[in-house]
Design a protein around this motif. Structure first.
Motif, mmCIF file in Angstrom:
data_model
loop_
_atom_site.group_PDB
_atom_site.id
_atom_site.type_symbol
_atom_site.label_atom_id
_atom_site.label_comp_id
_atom_site.label_asym_id
_atom_site.label_seq_id
_atom_site.Cartn_x
_atom_site.Cartn_y
_atom_site.Cartn_z
ATOM 1 N N PHE A 83 0.821 -1.211 0.000
ATOM 2 C CA PHE A 83 0.000 0.000 0.000
ATOM 3 C C PHE A 83 0.856 1.263 0.000
ATOM 4 O O PHE A 83 1.982 1.269 0.479
ATOM 5 N N ASN A 87 0.843 0.625 5.874
ATOM 6 C CA ASN A 87 -0.088 -0.162 6.692
ATOM 7 C C ASN A 87 0.581 -1.305 7.439
ATOM 8 O O ASN A 87 0.019 -2.391 7.553
ATOM 9 N N LEU A 88 1.775 -1.048 7.967
ATOM 10 C CA LEU A 88 2.353 -2.028 8.891
ATOM 11 C C LEU A 88 1.514 -2.020 10.159
ATOM 12 O O LEU A 88 0.847 -1.032 10.461
ATOM 13 N N PHE A 89 1.543 -3.130 10.907
ATOM 14 C CA PHE A 89 0.772 -3.205 12.139
ATOM 15 C C PHE A 89 1.601 -2.611 13.277
ATOM 16 O O PHE A 89 2.604 -3.211 13.675
ATOM 17 N N PRO A 90 1.209 -1.462 13.810
ATOM 18 C CA PRO A 90 2.070 -0.766 14.773
ATOM 19 C C PRO A 90 2.174 -1.490 16.113
ATOM 20 O O PRO A 90 3.092 -1.236 16.877
ATOM 21 N N ASN A 91 1.241 -2.413 16.378
ATOM 22 C CA ASN A 91 1.263 -3.126 17.659
ATOM 23 C C ASN A 91 2.167 -4.347 17.627
ATOM 24 O O ASN A 91 2.312 -5.026 18.636
ATOM 25 N N LEU A 100 2.803 -13.073 11.175
ATOM 26 C CA LEU A 100 1.403 -13.212 11.617
ATOM 27 C C LEU A 100 0.546 -14.006 10.626
ATOM 28 O O LEU A 100 -0.048 -15.027 10.979
ATOM 29 N N ALA A 101 0.512 -13.534 9.373
ATOM 30 C CA ALA A 101 -0.375 -14.190 8.404
ATOM 31 C C ALA A 101 0.076 -15.614 8.058
ATOM 32 O O ALA A 101 -0.755 -16.519 8.021
ATOM 33 N N LYS A 104 -1.077 -17.701 11.088
ATOM 34 C CA LYS A 104 -2.518 -17.759 11.334
ATOM 35 C C LYS A 104 -3.320 -18.238 10.120
ATOM 36 O O LYS A 104 -4.337 -18.897 10.270
ATOM 37 N N ALA A 105 -2.860 -17.875 8.926
ATOM 38 C CA ALA A 105 -3.654 -18.220 7.748
ATOM 39 C C ALA A 105 -3.128 -19.449 7.011
ATOM 40 O O ALA A 105 -3.894 -20.246 6.492
ATOM 41 N N TYR A 133 9.966 -2.004 16.405
ATOM 42 C CA TYR A 133 8.572 -1.695 16.087
ATOM 43 C C TYR A 133 8.542 -0.742 14.897
ATOM 44 O O TYR A 133 9.476 0.035 14.691
ATOM 45 N N ASN A 135 7.275 2.030 14.251
ATOM 46 C CA ASN A 135 7.457 3.472 14.441
ATOM 47 C C ASN A 135 8.923 3.887 14.503
ATOM 48 O O ASN A 135 9.244 5.058 14.453
ATOM 49 N N ARG A 149 6.595 -8.605 4.077
ATOM 50 C CA ARG A 149 5.394 -9.170 4.691
ATOM 51 C C ARG A 149 4.488 -9.809 3.634
ATOM 52 O O ARG A 149 3.958 -10.910 3.829
ATOM 53 N N ALA A 150 4.321 -9.105 2.516
ATOM 54 C CA ALA A 150 3.481 -9.658 1.452
ATOM 55 C C ALA A 150 4.122 -10.907 0.845
ATOM 56 O O ALA A 150 3.450 -11.899 0.563
ATOM 57 N N GLY B 127 -6.824 1.221 6.754
ATOM 58 C CA GLY B 127 -5.717 0.540 6.092
ATOM 59 C C GLY B 127 -5.229 -0.684 6.852
ATOM 60 O O GLY B 127 -4.702 -1.626 6.255
ATOM 61 N N GLN B 128 -5.391 -0.680 8.172
ATOM 62 C CA GLN B 128 -4.984 -1.828 8.983
ATOM 63 C C GLN B 128 -5.829 -3.055 8.634
ATOM 64 O O GLN B 128 -5.307 -4.157 8.478
ATOM 65 N N ALA B 131 -4.898 -4.203 5.132
ATOM 66 C CA ALA B 131 -3.631 -4.933 5.098
ATOM 67 C C ALA B 131 -3.834 -6.360 5.608
ATOM 68 O O ALA B 131 -3.335 -7.317 5.023
ATOM 69 N N LEU B 135 -3.628 -9.941 3.280
ATOM 70 C CA LEU B 135 -2.697 -11.036 3.561
ATOM 71 C C LEU B 135 -3.416 -12.372 3.655
ATOM 72 O O LEU B 135 -2.793 -13.398 3.920
ATOM 73 N N LEU B 137 -5.880 -13.022 5.890
ATOM 74 C CA LEU B 137 -6.499 -13.261 7.199
ATOM 75 C C LEU B 137 -8.007 -13.064 7.065
ATOM 76 O O LEU B 137 -8.454 -12.206 6.304
ATOM 77 N N GLN B 141 -10.001 -12.892 12.255
ATOM 78 C CA GLN B 141 -8.582 -12.866 12.621
ATOM 79 C C GLN B 141 -8.037 -11.440 12.581
ATOM 80 O O GLN B 141 -7.253 -11.040 13.437
ATOM 81 N N GLN B 150 -5.129 -2.690 18.898
ATOM 82 C CA GLN B 150 -4.904 -1.253 18.742
ATOM 83 C C GLN B 150 -6.050 -0.458 19.352
ATOM 84 O O GLN B 150 -5.851 0.622 19.915
ATOM 85 N N LYS B 153 -5.752 -0.121 23.116
ATOM 86 C CA LYS B 153 -4.807 0.922 23.494
ATOM 87 C C LYS B 153 -5.462 2.308 23.363
ATOM 88 O O LYS B 153 -5.271 3.175 24.197
ATOM 89 N N GLY B 227 4.805 0.243 21.248
ATOM 90 C CA GLY B 227 4.926 0.357 19.792
ATOM 91 C C GLY B 227 4.723 1.755 19.245
ATOM 92 O O GLY B 227 4.684 1.941 18.040
#
Lengths: 240, 228
Positions: A83, A87-91, A100-101, A104-105, A133, A135, A149-150, B127-128, B131, B135, B137, B141, B150, B153, B227
């Protein structure tokens, strides 16, 4: 590999895609250019069903997406998406973003997923950032992680939605280099981009989109050097 | 003169707290208030999550229910809800007052928790989700591993505030004859004919509880900010 048939999409009263037909072959690198509002991003997002088309069909590896809406999660695994806003997952850490994917997938063992992730990070030159992380990363690094990631899902096709448009100019090169390497490795790619230099150098085919249709297409030379149609010429005269 | 003042002051404290172990009214009341707050918070968060999801899905009867629920709860005072549930809706149920109060405060809190959670989920960038879905999911999930962590938080400060409000709200439990901290203080006042010491003690204990909740939440928030 992927064929798009008679695709239509509207948002409310605005008709964004007005009949798109295109066939993309395995290993082909296709760049999509055109003025803003011409439907480039919507077209790309339809390819993995982030936007559901109003009409028409997308056939991925012989499987019609319209007829297999229920299996959309499985079908999406074949198409990696990058993207504009990363759109990385900040957490999650960089490594967790990548694993993750697959865990899980695809139900990979965590250890195996991690080994893959480390290998992919090395491929995009960021193995030392595994435990950071998002950020803590620069824009260019974020986008390279997003590409890794993709790739971790072993996609058959990679979709890029203006991957360098949100980057500071000095970081565009590092992302384009990764994409070039990817293209050279034989990955099938569809890239919506404003980077005409990249399109010229890397693309096998360039699609010029305007007002919701593929207005003109051809090899980079055909589009950039000898465009035939008036609106293509006008657009290129503005951007080149 | 000054000595006399000190003397009468210490007499008051002796009468209110020490004599016949009257401080136990406050200790027991404190335990009851904590129990009420805790059980109501559990019910409130569980039910609030469900109502928030009903509202976000925005489909048919469940969304209508969620909207009506929030309208009714937010539009009537908690003390009225408590008495209506105790004296009308569950009057014949034979359930203990503590359980009924936990349910009443839980139902009340759920409406506010629902609005807080909904806000938190909506505030996570679209966007989260895209994304996650791109992938491969599933939407569940994506919710579970990406959006909810998120959102939590985002909502932690507001949710903590809601728990503090809830604790203070339980001070009306005396209306249905529960002896919580507030009611325990009132007992002392009426036994001793002195309305000064006990209310001050009650106020101080509430303040201690709310400030320690606030600092616990503060610590939790800081830990979850890894994070950012």
């Amino acid at each position: 590999m992927i064929s798009v048939k008679n695709l239509y999409k509207s948002f409310g009263k605005i008709e964004v895609l007005k009949g798109i037909d295109v066939q993309i072959e395995r290993g082909e690198v296709v760049c999509v250019i055109g003025p803003s509002g011409s439907g480039k991003s919507t077209f790309l997002r339809c390819l993995n069903w982030l936007e559901e088309p109003d009409q028409g069909d997308i056939i991925l590896d012989g499987v019609s997406m319209t007829e297999h809406k229920k299996d959309i999660d499985k079908l999406r695994q074949k198409a990696g998406m990058v993207f504009q806003q990363f759109n990385l997952f900040p957490n999650l850490t960089v490594l967790e973003n990548i694993t993750l994917a697959p865990v899980k997938a695809l139900h990979l063992q965590p250890k195996q997923a991690e080994e893959n992730a480390v290998r992919l990070l090395a491929r995009v030159g960021l193995e030392e950032k595994a435990s950071a992380y998002p950020n803590r990363l620069s824009g260019g690094q974020k986008q390279r992680v997003a590409i890794a990631r993709a790739l971790a899902m072993n996609p058959e096709i990679m979709l890029f939605d203006e991957p360098t448009s949100a980057l500071d100019p000095e970081m565009v090169g590092e992302v384009l280099d990764v994409m070039k390497e990817l293209a050279k490795s034989g990955m099938t790619m569809v890239v919506v981009t404003h980077e005409m230099g990249f399109a010229r150098e890397v693309a096998d085919r360039v699609l010029y989109m305007d007002e919701g249709v593929i207005y003109e297409q051809g090899t980079p030379t055909e589009i950039f050097v000898t465009p035939k149609k008036p609106r293509t010429k006008e657009f290129l005269s503005k951007v080149l | 003169m000054f000595e006399a003042l000190i003397r009468s002051f210490s007499d008051m404290i002796y009468l209110a707290l020490i004599k016949e172990d009257r401080f136990n009214f406050l200790v027991n009341g404190f335990v009851v208030s904590v129990q009420l707050t805790f059980s109501a918070a559990v019910i409130g968060v569980a039910l609030g999550l469900v109502i928030a999801i009903f509202k976000i899905r925005n489909k048919g009867a469940t969304a209508a229910f969620a909207n009506a629920y929030i309208t009714v709860i937010r539009g009537t005072p908690a003390v009225v809800q408590l008495t209506v549930i105790y004296f009308v809706i569950l009057a014949k149920s034979g359930l203990p007052a503590m359980l009924i109060a936990s349910i009443a405060f839980g139902l009340n809190s759920a409406a506010y928790v629902a609005e807080i959670v909904r806000g938190g989920i909506m505030a996570v960038d679209k966007g989260q989700t895209e994304a996650g879905r791109s992938l491969g999911l599933s939407s569940l999930q994506t919710m579970r591993y990406i959006v909810i962590p998120q959102a939590v938080k985002n909502v932690l400060p507001a949710l903590g505030n809601e728990f503090i409000v809830l604790l203070k709200e339980t001070s009306i439990a005396g209306y249905i004859s529960i002896v919580d901290l507030n009611k325990g203080g009132q007992h002392i006042s009426s036994i001793t004919y002195n309305g000064m010491v006990a209310p001050l003690c009650v106020a101080y204990i509430y303040l201690l509880m709310t400030t320690s909740m606030a600092s616990a939440l503060d610590r939790l928030e800081r830990r979850m900010r890894a994070g950012d």
